[in-house]
Design an enzyme around this catalytic site. Structure first.
Site, PDB file in Angstrom:
ATOM      1  N   ALA A 162      26.844  43.361  45.451  1.00  0.00           N
ATOM      2  CA  ALA A 162      27.238  42.465  44.365  1.00  0.00           C
ATOM      3  C   ALA A 162      28.745  42.244  44.325  1.00  0.00           C
ATOM      4  O   ALA A 162      29.229  41.438  43.535  1.00  0.00           O
ATOM      5  CB  ALA A 162      26.760  43.029  43.025  1.00  0.00           C
ATOM      6  N   CYS A 163      29.481  42.924  45.174  1.00  0.00           N
ATOM      7  CA  CYS A 163      30.947  42.859  45.179  1.00  0.00           C
ATOM      8  C   CYS A 163      31.438  41.996  46.338  1.00  0.00           C
ATOM      9  O   CYS A 163      31.105  42.255  47.493  1.00  0.00           O
ATOM     10  CB  CYS A 163      31.506  44.271  45.298  1.00  0.00           C
ATOM     11  SG  CYS A 163      33.288  44.360  45.571  1.00  0.00           S
TER      12      CYS A 163
END
Length: 118
Positions: A11-12
């Protein structure tokens, strides 16, 4: 055994960019999704032994950190860092790259290519 291990959060964007650089390097690699498979105290101590950054840098200072009532005083020592990250794995700075006996936090993104080239 993989040449490089990346502690990854998909998600980064910075973590995704580091993974793309690892894949492009052609090095054999292992992806550890540390939120699914958190590091235990022993693994965190081993990581800290290899880390070229300060131990306290391994802890994210984000809104979640603040919501827990944590301050810099709570993560000054290696053992404090280990205790906080065992209890709250999502506070692990990301990405972290490990190669042999060296490890770095892949922030800023520009650190990753030099680490992979060594």
């Amino acid at each position: 055994m993989a040449d490089v291990t990346i502690l990854h959060n998909p998600a980064c964007s910075t973590s995704k960019a580091a993974l793309e650089q690892v894949e492009a390097s052609g090095l054999d690699h292992e992806v550890v999704r540390y939120l699914r498979t958190p590091l235990d105290g022993t693994a965190l101590r081993d990581l800290l032994d290899k880390l070229e950054d300060e131990p306290t840098d391994l802890v994210r200072r984000d809104p979640f950190f603040a919501s827990l009532g944590l301050t810099d005083d709570d993560v000054r020592t290696r053992e404090q860092v280990v205790a906080v990250l065992v209890e709250h794995p999502r506070l692990l700075q990301r990405p972290v790259l490990v190669r042999g006996q060296r490890a770095i936090i892949g922030r800023p993104k520009s650190r990753v290519p030099a680490f992979l080239a060594d």
